[in-house]
Scaffold this motif. Sequence first.
Motif, PDB file in Angstrom:
ATOM      1  N   GLY A 115       0.793  -1.233   0.000  1.00  0.00           N
ATOM      2  CA  GLY A 115       0.000   0.000   0.000  1.00  0.00           C
ATOM      3  C   GLY A 115       0.816   1.269   0.000  1.00  0.00           C
ATOM      4  O   GLY A 115       0.284   2.372  -0.097  1.00  0.00           O
ATOM      5  N   THR A 116       2.168   1.126   0.062  1.00  0.00           N
ATOM      6  CA  THR A 116       2.981   2.342  -0.027  1.00  0.00           C
ATOM      7  C   THR A 116       3.003   2.842  -1.473  1.00  0.00           C
ATOM      8  O   THR A 116       2.682   2.099  -2.415  1.00  0.00           O
ATOM      9  CB  THR A 116       4.440   2.053   0.390  1.00  0.00           C
ATOM     10  N   TYR A 117       3.430   4.088  -1.637  1.00  0.00           N
ATOM     11  CA  TYR A 117       3.581   4.608  -3.004  1.00  0.00           C
ATOM     12  C   TYR A 117       4.679   3.837  -3.731  1.00  0.00           C
ATOM     13  O   TYR A 117       4.637   3.646  -4.950  1.00  0.00           O
ATOM     14  CB  TYR A 117       3.907   6.097  -2.958  1.00  0.00           C
ATOM     15  N   THR A 118       5.669   3.343  -2.967  1.00  0.00           N
ATOM     16  CA  THR A 118       6.730   2.554  -3.603  1.00  0.00           C
ATOM     17  C   THR A 118       6.181   1.210  -4.071  1.00  0.00           C
ATOM     18  O   THR A 118       6.614   0.678  -5.100  1.00  0.00           O
ATOM     19  CB  THR A 118       7.915   2.356  -2.637  1.00  0.00           C
ATOM     20  N   HIS A 119       5.199   0.684  -3.344  1.00  0.00           N
ATOM     21  CA  HIS A 119       4.522  -0.540  -3.794  1.00  0.00           C
ATOM     22  C   HIS A 119       3.873  -0.285  -5.150  1.00  0.00           C
ATOM     23  O   HIS A 119       4.010  -1.078  -6.086  1.00  0.00           O
ATOM     24  CB  HIS A 119       3.481  -0.953  -2.746  1.00  0.00           C
TER      25      HIS A 119
ATOM     26  N   GLY B 283       6.357  17.990   3.655  1.00  0.00           N
ATOM     27  CA  GLY B 283       6.599  19.105   2.729  1.00  0.00           C
ATOM     28  C   GLY B 283       5.631  19.114   1.561  1.00  0.00           C
ATOM     29  O   GLY B 283       5.557  20.089   0.805  1.00  0.00           O
ATOM     30  N   GLN B 284       4.873  18.017   1.378  1.00  0.00           N
ATOM     31  CA  GLN B 284       3.944  17.946   0.247  1.00  0.00           C
ATOM     32  C   GLN B 284       2.538  18.377   0.648  1.00  0.00           C
ATOM     33  O   GLN B 284       1.676  18.564  -0.196  1.00  0.00           O
ATOM     34  CB  GLN B 284       3.903  16.511  -0.310  1.00  0.00           C
ATOM     35  N   ALA B 285       2.317  18.525   1.967  1.00  0.00           N
ATOM     36  CA  ALA B 285       0.986  18.925   2.465  1.00  0.00           C
ATOM     37  C   ALA B 285       1.130  20.017   3.519  1.00  0.00           C
ATOM     38  O   ALA B 285       0.309  20.138   4.438  1.00  0.00           O
ATOM     39  CB  ALA B 285       0.275  17.706   3.054  1.00  0.00           C
TER      40      ALA B 285
ATOM     41  N   SER C  21       8.273   5.041   8.993  1.00  0.00           N
ATOM     42  CA  SER C  21       9.205   4.553   7.953  1.00  0.00           C
ATOM     43  C   SER C  21       8.520   4.517   6.585  1.00  0.00           C
ATOM     44  O   SER C  21       9.177   4.448   5.549  1.00  0.00           O
ATOM     45  CB  SER C  21       9.708   3.153   8.308  1.00  0.00           C
ATOM     46  N   SER C  22       7.179   4.535   6.590  1.00  0.00           N
ATOM     47  CA  SER C  22       6.462   4.589   5.306  1.00  0.00           C
ATOM     48  C   SER C  22       5.043   5.092   5.560  1.00  0.00           C
ATOM     49  O   SER C  22       4.562   5.088   6.702  1.00  0.00           O
ATOM     50  CB  SER C  22       6.395   3.192   4.677  1.00  0.00           C
ATOM     51  N   THR C  23       4.367   5.479   4.479  1.00  0.00           N
ATOM     52  CA  THR C  23       3.000   5.997   4.630  1.00  0.00           C
ATOM     53  C   THR C  23       2.043   4.881   5.029  1.00  0.00           C
ATOM     54  O   THR C  23       1.206   5.053   5.924  1.00  0.00           O
ATOM     55  CB  THR C  23       2.525   6.627   3.312  1.00  0.00           C
ATOM     56  N   SER C  24       2.194   3.725   4.375  1.00  0.00           N
ATOM     57  CA  SER C  24       1.262   2.625   4.702  1.00  0.00           C
ATOM     58  C   SER C  24       1.532   2.092   6.103  1.00  0.00           C
ATOM     59  O   SER C  24       0.596   1.705   6.823  1.00  0.00           O
ATOM     60  CB  SER C  24       1.401   1.504   3.660  1.00  0.00           C
TER      61      SER C  24
ATOM     62  N   THR D   1       4.154  14.443  -7.829  1.00  0.00           N
ATOM     63  CA  THR D   1       4.620  13.139  -8.340  1.00  0.00           C
ATOM     64  C   THR D   1       5.920  12.752  -7.669  1.00  0.00           C
ATOM     65  O   THR D   1       6.767  13.615  -7.426  1.00  0.00           O
ATOM     66  CB  THR D   1       4.858  13.227  -9.872  1.00  0.00           C
ATOM     67  N   THR D   2       6.062  11.497  -7.352  1.00  0.00           N
ATOM     68  CA  THR D   2       7.334  10.996  -6.819  1.00  0.00           C
ATOM     69  C   THR D   2       7.993  10.088  -7.846  1.00  0.00           C
ATOM     70  O   THR D   2       7.324   9.350  -8.580  1.00  0.00           O
ATOM     71  CB  THR D   2       7.132  10.256  -5.485  1.00  0.00           C
ATOM     72  N   ARG D   3       9.297  10.211  -7.897  1.00  0.00           N
ATOM     73  CA  ARG D   3      10.113   9.445  -8.839  1.00  0.00           C
ATOM     74  C   ARG D   3      10.802   8.314  -8.071  1.00  0.00           C
ATOM     75  O   ARG D   3      11.261   8.526  -6.933  1.00  0.00           O
ATOM     76  CB  ARG D   3      11.150  10.391  -9.447  1.00  0.00           C
TER      77      ARG D   3
END
Length: 332
Positions: A11-15, A130-132, A152-155, A201-203
């Motif tokens: 469920g992370t953005y990296t996922h 920093g994004q919100a 350590s992560s959003t999820s 957007t994240t890279r």
Amino acid sequence: MVNIAFLGPLGTYTHQAALQQFPDKDANYIPLAGIPQCFEALIKDASLDFAVVPLENSTNGQVVFTYDLLRDLMNNCKEYKGNEAIPELEVVAEQYVSIELCLIAAQPMSLDDLNSETRVTIHSHPQVWGQASSYLKNLGQRVQELKTVDSSSTSGAVKICCEAGQPSGNEVVLAIASRTAATVNGAAIVDSPINDRKGNTTRFLTLRRRSTDFPPIPARPPVAKGVEQVALLTFIGKQDTSPGSLVDVLNVLKDHEINMCSISSRPYHHPDSSSKADESAHRKWQYIFFIEFNHADGVSWDQVVHEMGSKTLKFCFWGTFYRNGRYYETST
Ligand SMILES: O=C(O)C(=O)Cc1ccccc1
């Protein structure tokens, strides 16, 4: 079967980035607790083929944890060819994920429940603050107290929020993460989108162990004419001994009419900074540079990289990858 480690949990953005990079049905996604663990596992666990990690965000820039891990991998490198570090990993692809930040609660609740009596704690990955920032500033003005806690992560933050359960009294525990993270954790969305900028957007980068032809580099886009290729190079300049040394490196790109796509830096500390052998080598305020640049017809990557490297104290060529088509998406 291809095994891909990523900054988890599910469920992370990296996922999401890993799913986009490896849409294959025979891909096996392995969530790890942090970005350092992704680097370490890929180096040590031969069963892993790739690792996907966040690199930078279009709103608030570098994911410094990843930049510092690349720096440290180069700095602690055991293998060199002259002044070229040859670390264990290489970069083989990039990926982009549109970031919709959601304010999430363990149970359904209304935004109106957050009022001047409420003391709010919000968990999320430090990249999120920093994004919100505008949203959080406005929310902070509406409630009695607003505290943010790094995760350590959003999820992973959503899991913490769900473990905190129902609000007790005026205390409310929330998280900021993706819609998918809310679904995966059975949590509820209180407000969305909450990012300050549209098109946020994240890279991400995909890494594999170096000097292997296996596993094959992720499905590359058809090399249509004009599909850009990008190289990533890091280096320590001759900062104290040669004024203009950074310009000398960049002039190699100019001489070959090569476009530089990005340049950034991070603090650099000489590897054996404990010893005082050479004060200038160990002084503070030294930098490692990260440069990305395009391919140019008529000159090989190796030729360009070694011309640039010859003007540095030490350098590392992390690899080349195709510019992902999502790079060109406008702010939607
Ligand atoms: O924690 C996550 O979901 C990540 O993948 C790292 C991250 C955090 C915030 C924006 C983009 C990526």
